[in-house]
Design an enzyme around this catalytic site. Structure first.
Site, mmCIF file in Angstrom:
data_model
loop_
_atom_site.group_PDB
_atom_site.id
_atom_site.type_symbol
_atom_site.label_atom_id
_atom_site.label_comp_id
_atom_site.label_asym_id
_atom_site.label_seq_id
_atom_site.Cartn_x
_atom_site.Cartn_y
_atom_site.Cartn_z
ATOM 1 N N SER A 251 -20.127 6.140 8.218
ATOM 2 C CA SER A 251 -20.147 6.935 6.994
ATOM 3 C C SER A 251 -19.993 6.011 5.794
ATOM 4 C CB SER A 251 -19.011 7.970 7.001
ATOM 5 O OG SER A 251 -17.752 7.316 6.942
ATOM 6 N N LYS A 252 -20.005 6.596 4.618
ATOM 7 C CA LYS A 252 -19.938 5.819 3.372
ATOM 8 C C LYS A 252 -18.706 4.929 3.302
ATOM 9 C CE LYS A 252 -23.453 6.772 0.592
ATOM 10 N NZ LYS A 252 -24.273 5.709 -0.031
#
Length: 491
Positions: A251-252
């Site tokens: 994820s980010k």
């Protein structure tokens, strides 16, 4: 002898944003499998979730595939024999199949309101409670006649189990009690992703479905649709998860997670494709790690896709990218890194950019490193006595001053600033001065750059800076070292 069916794979993204790493890998593997089997790779846009559509996202899908070299054989932009290739343009294709399933008692009308479904969820009910599954035909007709809003749900078996064989994970068995009566047609008349997916795959002759392993447990839902409609099922190829280095889903928080992010961070498309190909796949006995897209097509096989989750290692990606950058010609380097060079150095011109490409090519792993590597060209750091001290080379401030005082007057007398001339002159000095090459080449480099580590030597830096700036920096260094000598602060 039965002729083998032509392999047809598809990439069917939703236009809801950027090209995530996971989506790109799905596209890449579908492309590689089609090319490895001399089949067809199809692009289909799945835009049935109207609430999540992002303006411009379709163009990003096209550009992402083009940047990565994943040319499709059929799609919305180039057409093909099974179009249209945009789900919203295929809306009329789905309802007849849903009606066929209702007629076969494989689906049913559901009139439950949004409020009722929300209340079910709040009560702890897991999934839909099949409230409308056994409504009498008379009640269904009456409610339809009144114009009540409805969805069409798939009637899943309530007992027993379903099983299928996946080309990566092998035999998978799912208890039918875990399969919810999923919605096939929504209240707005659009099909759900799952339903449209099956219809489109069948109508487009898709033979191999590649998707993330998170869909393993829901695959029996697709199977039930194929069987209820009397269609042959495609081969299933479920891909392992992609995790961050902390073991959690990528994820980010882990860093760049989309193709756009990686390109902006200075990674080459070819390197990104090469690295992502290895996120869950290996080329069998071939131990190489650098493969062109053409070579990946030749070696790719679903037999070598791993079950275990793949870890996205940014350090490994940087290494792969560095290999690609080092292999670029100066012209290719400039084409790819021009914007980074312009941003980092205001003195960039057609002559010195070629030297920068030459000295940076083997010294960076991403183009985003360029500004830091050549920051000294824009503004030289302040000089220090420690900068000119090198125990191994027996270099200090006094010796550096001696060398620079020898070099500066000679260079000041030149009207032409030529690389070969500077090289010939500097390389003649060690013998003349009774010094080692490093003792002669070090002081001017340090004086020009103001830092110990540089991506090029004195000659390259002089050519990049040009005559005026080079002489200015050398003179400034002589003045600094003279003052250090007067004050007795030599190392």
């Amino acid at each position: 002898m039965i002729k083998e069916q032509l392999c047809r794979t598809r990439f069917a993204p939703s236009p809801t944003g950027f090209m995530h790493i996971g989506n790109l890998r799905s596209a890449l593997y579908a492309y590689l499998l089609a090319r490895a089997k001399h089949g067809k790779f199809i692009l289909r846009i799945e835009d049935t979730d109207r609430a999540r559509l992002v303006e411009g996202a379709v163009d990003k899908i096209y550009s992402s595939l083009e940047i990565c070299g994943l040319d499709h054989d059929e799609g919305p932009d180039i057409g093909g024999p099974y179009g249209p290739y945009v789900q919203s343009e295929r809306k009329d294709h789905y309802l007849p199949y849903a009606q066929e399933l209702i007629d076969k008692s494989e689906a049913y009308y559901c009139f439950c309101s949004k409020e009722r479904l929300e209340a079910l969820a709040e009560s702890g009910q897991i999934g839909y409670d099949r409230h409308c599954r056994d409504l009498s035909p008379e009640e269904v007709e009456a409610r339809l006649a009144k114009g009540e809003p409805y969805v069409i749900r798939q009637k899943m078996p309530s007992s027993g189990s379903s099983e299928f064989v996946d080309e990566v994970f092998g035999r998978i068995v799912v208890d039918n009690k875990e399969l919810e009566d999923q919605v096939l047609i929504k209240s707005d008349g659009y099909p759900t992703y799952n339903f449209a997916n099956v219809i489109d795959d069948h109508e487009m002759g898709i033979t191999h479905v590649l998707r993330g392993s998170e869909y393993l447990s829901s695959t029996p839902k697709y199977q039930q649709l194929y069987r209820a409609l009397g269609w042959a099922e495609p081969a299933y190829v479920h891909l392992p998860l992609i995790l961050g280095e902390d073991g959690k889903k990528l994820s980010k928080r882990h860093g760049a997670t989309s193709l756009e992010d990686l390109l902006e961070a200075g990674y080459l498309p070819e390197a990104i494709v090469n690295y992502i190909a290895f996120l869950g796949w290996s080329p069998g006995g071939d131990t190489r790690e650098i493969f062109s897209l053409e070579e990946l097509c030749e070696h790719f096989s679903t037999e070598h896709i791993n079950k275990a989750p793949a870890v996205f290692d940014y350090n490994k990606l940087a290494w792969v990218n560095g290999q690609y950058i080092a292999a670029l010609s100066p012209e290719e380097f400039l084409a790819a890194g021009q914007s980074w060079l312009k941003e980092a150095y205001s003195g960039l011109n057609s002559e010195n950019e070629k030297i920068l490409a030459e000295i940076l090519g083997s010294r960076i792993q991403s183009f985003s490193e360029i500004p830091e590597k050549i920051a000294f060209l824009e503004a030289r750091p302040a000089l220090t006595a420690e900068l000119f001290y090198n125990k191994r080379q027996k270099l200090d401030c006094n010796l550096s001053l001696r060398v620079l005082e020898e070099i500066l007057p000679e260079l000041e007398s030149w009207t032409e600033w030529e690389r070969e001339k500077i090289h010939t002159y500097l390389m003649s000095l060690p013998e003349q001065l009774g010094l080692k090459t490093g003792q002669v080449m070090g002081p001017p480099r340090l004086a020009l750059a103001g830092q110990k580590v540089t991506p090029g030597g004195a000659i390259e830096i002089m050519m990049i800076l040009g005559r005026e700036e080079s002489l200015k920096r050398l003179q400034s260094a002589v003045e600094f070292l003279t003052e250090e000598s007067k004050n007795g602060r030599d190392d």
